[in-house]
Design a protein around this motif. Structure first.
Motif, PDB file in Angstrom:
ATOM      1  N   GLN A 587       4.499  -7.528   4.519  1.00  0.00           N
ATOM      2  CA  GLN A 587       4.236  -6.977   3.425  1.00  0.00           C
ATOM      3  C   GLN A 587       3.021  -6.047   3.564  1.00  0.00           C
ATOM      4  O   GLN A 587       2.312  -6.384   4.658  1.00  0.00           O
ATOM      5  N   LYS A 588       3.258  -4.898   2.821  1.00  0.00           N
ATOM      6  CA  LYS A 588       1.860  -3.980   3.373  1.00  0.00           C
ATOM      7  C   LYS A 588       1.473  -3.337   1.894  1.00  0.00           C
ATOM      8  O   LYS A 588       2.144  -3.167   0.736  1.00  0.00           O
ATOM      9  N   ASP A 589      -0.073  -3.750   1.592  1.00  0.00           N
ATOM     10  CA  ASP A 589      -0.619  -3.536   0.219  1.00  0.00           C
ATOM     11  C   ASP A 589      -2.158  -3.249   1.021  1.00  0.00           C
ATOM     12  O   ASP A 589      -2.466  -3.123   1.973  1.00  0.00           O
ATOM     13  N   TRP A 590      -3.185  -3.166  -0.284  1.00  0.00           N
ATOM     14  CA  TRP A 590      -4.493  -3.012   0.202  1.00  0.00           C
ATOM     15  C   TRP A 590      -5.003  -3.881   0.994  1.00  0.00           C
ATOM     16  O   TRP A 590      -5.895  -3.666   1.804  1.00  0.00           O
TER      17      TRP A 590
END
Length: 630
Positions: A587-590
């Motif tokens: 997953q990629k987020d802040w």
């Protein structure tokens, strides 16, 4: 669980295999916000080096990081913005020539700066940059006189009382402050619109806190300087020359001053103040060295503060081998050959406080040949451990590295990063903001814990060895009341607790020891409902654990690895943490870009792009090796 962990390990190994460079290293970015990008623009414009392609690319990255309110932040949950970063961005964008004060984005930045105190609110290093480029007036008196460099190491406070990082930055600053050097070109932006109502160019905006303790210490320093033989003019000339030579003698092969962006930037201005031409070969090489630190992140160019090639490679090689990759496998073999080539053979400043030792450490970056550190040394030694018995070259490197590590232990029993016993209480009296981060190198839980873990797990030293006993005692006496430990070089209490727990457990401190139980209980108490862990960068400034309120891969991996070291069987907390890692691995987020390291509380944070691979892999490997192989 077993098949999922095996799949997670294989996916991470394949990713790392793909990303390994032809040299055997891993060159993931060492990302430190926008300051270096801003300063690079300011430097190039000041030196009249018209590298327009680079300048345009740097402005693109700076603009991409601006918040909707016009400010720039150092980390996601910092608040509305960071005043210093916003001032630096505003100045650099205007100096680039590609933005003007009429641009909407610049107007919004100005509004934020003025509403939050103007130039007066910038931190010390930014104010120094503003002074040397003609935007602020130098203080009438800088806290550290140039002649300090002439005082002998036996004097209560002297140049070598500071850490090597502190000296690298303070040497050029002392020259610049003494000469009150300024260089302002015709096309330099006018930042006077960022002065507050109470502020103008002629006002001293440095706000040094001249306490009674400092005045007393200052009198002692002045007395020491006056005791030096010779006329004042001769002493001053000698101090100037010695400070200059200190810098020149520590220029790395790539032209940078000890491999750091800030020290090199400051050195260039210091040399200009001493009459060097903008086209002097030393300055041209230094700029070239800074340019070589650029990397690409999400298609945008970033100037790294330094590079982390040795650190990345040592950690990755070790993690791969813990996960079952043979040291003879091409991937590990190439990595370890690279590490052997990076071991130091030169004497650096560490010899001043450690005169009986010989070189044998490793540095952080591949442009670092002069200042090794304990963390990189033990990390590199872990990586080459499995080669030691079979390959004579590794054995020699191993022995030199172990002896150097042991020699670096502080008198208090803990381990520092760069130099022994550079934690004088007198430094704390200096009226310099963040002096404890900038100028000292004390024992820390993260360094001490990892050094203990290495010595106890990978050497034949007895657990009753004096160095191990003293390291254990330091950790046990420096645990926080809540059961955590503060990690100086990471974010923050989860990091320090992970290092301390794994170190103490390797030193045969039982799982039911009150210190271990307190640490385990603390980690479990701060676990998030999703099974992960997360800590805010605010922890370092507040000096107390501050939850991030979201989980990150790295914090979760540290916490899980610590709990695995404590428990003989998987617990609910461990399994929840492992499941979080497995579920969020791609997953990629802040949170993916949230800083994992720190250099100066409130001012300097590091996002290691390698950590999202290294530490989950290590947690999976340790879980598998301890619970699933029987």
């Amino acid at each position: 669980m077993k098949s999922r962990i095996s799949a997670g390990i294989n996916q991470l190994i394949e990713k790392l295999k793909k990303d390994q460079s032809p040299t055997g290293s891993w060159d993931y970015p060492f990302e430190t916000g926008i300051s270096t990008d801003c300063y690079m623009i300011i430097l190039l414009r000041t030196l009249e080096i018209h590298d327009e392609n680079l300048i345009i690319q740097l402005t693109e990255r700076i603009i991409s990081k601006q918040e909707k309110n016009g400010a720039w932040k150092l980390y996601y949950d910092e608040g509305e913005g960071n005043i210093t970063a916003t001032i630096e961005a505003y100045y650099a964008l205007l100096y680039s020539g590609y933005y003007s004060k009429k641009d909407p984005l610049i107007k919004k930045a100005r509004q934020y700066i003025v509403a939050n105190g103007g130039l007066d609110s910038a931190h010390l290093l930014a104010k120094l940059m503003l002074a040397m480029t003609g935007q602020l007036k130098w203080p009438a008196r800088f806290p550290l006189p140039l002649e300090l460099i002439l005082l002998p190491p036996t004097f209560p406070i002297n140049f070598y009382s500071f850490s090597v990082f502190g000296r690298a930055n303070m040497a050029p600053i002392m020259i610049l402050a003494n000469r009150k050097y300024q260089i302002r070109l015709e096309n330099s932006p006018d930042l006077s619109d960022l002065y507050t109502r109470k502020m103008d160019y002629n006002r001293d905006s440095f706000h040094f806190n001249n306490t009674e303790d400092w005045r007393s210490l200052c009198a002692t320093i002045e007395k020491g300087i006056k005791s030096l033989m010779g006329m004042p003019s001769y002493i001053h000339k000698l101090a100037t020359e010695q400070t200059k030579q200190y810098m020149l003698a520590r220029i790395e092969p790539d032209g940078t001053f000890l491999g750091y962006f800030s020290s090199t930037f400051l050195m260039i201005f210091a040399l200009l103040s001493l009459g060097y031409s903008k086209k002097d070969p030393i300055i041209i090489r230094a700029v070239k060295g800074l340019k070589s630190m650029q990397c690409e992140i999400n298609g945008l160019i970033h100037i790294q503060y330094t590079n982390a090639s040795v650190w990345n490679t040592s950690l990755i090689s070790y993690a791969l081998q813990e996960a079952g990759v043979s040291p003879k496998h091409q991937m590990a073999d190439r990595a370890n050959n690279y590490l052997i080539s990076q071991q130091h053979y030169k004497y650096g400043d560490w010899i001043i406080h450690n005169p009986s030792s010989s070189p044998g450490g490793w540095g952080f970056a591949n442009n670092n040949t002069l200042h090794p550190d304990v963390d990189d040394t033990t990390a590199s030694l872990r990586a080459i451990t499995r080669n030691v018995l079979s390959t004579p070259a590794y054995r020699q490197s191993w022995e030199r590295g172990v002896l150097w590590t042991l020699s670096m232990q502080n008198n208090d029993g803990g381990w520092p990063a760069f130099e022994r016993n550079t934690n004088s209480n007198l430094v704390g009296i200096l009226p310099i903001d963040k002096a404890d981060f900038l100028l000292t190198d004390p024992s820390s839980a993260d360094l001490t814990g990892r050094t203990l873990e290495f010595l106890c797990s990978y050497t034949n030293l007895s657990k009753n060895h004096k160095a191990i006993k003293e390291g254990m005692n330091w950790l046990l006496h420096n645990q926080e009341r809540d059961g955590s430990w503060y990690g100086r070089w990471g974010i923050c209490y989860i990091y320090g607790t992970w290092a301390a727990v794994t170190g103490l457990r390797s030193a045969a401190v039982r799982e039911n020891h009150h210190s271990i139980k307190a640490a385990s209980n603390w980690l479990c108490s701060i676990q998030n409902p999703d099974g992960g862990w997360g800590e805010s960068c605010k922890s370092d400034s507040k000096q107390v654990y501050v939850p991030l309120k979201s989980s990150t891969l790295t914090h979760t991996a540290w916490a899980v690895d610590a709990l695995i070291a404590v428990s003989n069987k998987p617990t609910k907390a461990i399994n929840a943490g492992i499941n979080f890692l497995l579920n969020q691995l791609h997953q990629k987020d802040w949170t993916t870009d949230y800083p994992e390291g720190q250099g100066m509380a409130g001012d300097f944070y590091i996002h290691y792009h390698s950590y999202r691979f290294i530490f989950p892999l290590l947690a999976f490997a340790h879980y598998q090796n301890k619970y699933l192989t029987h």
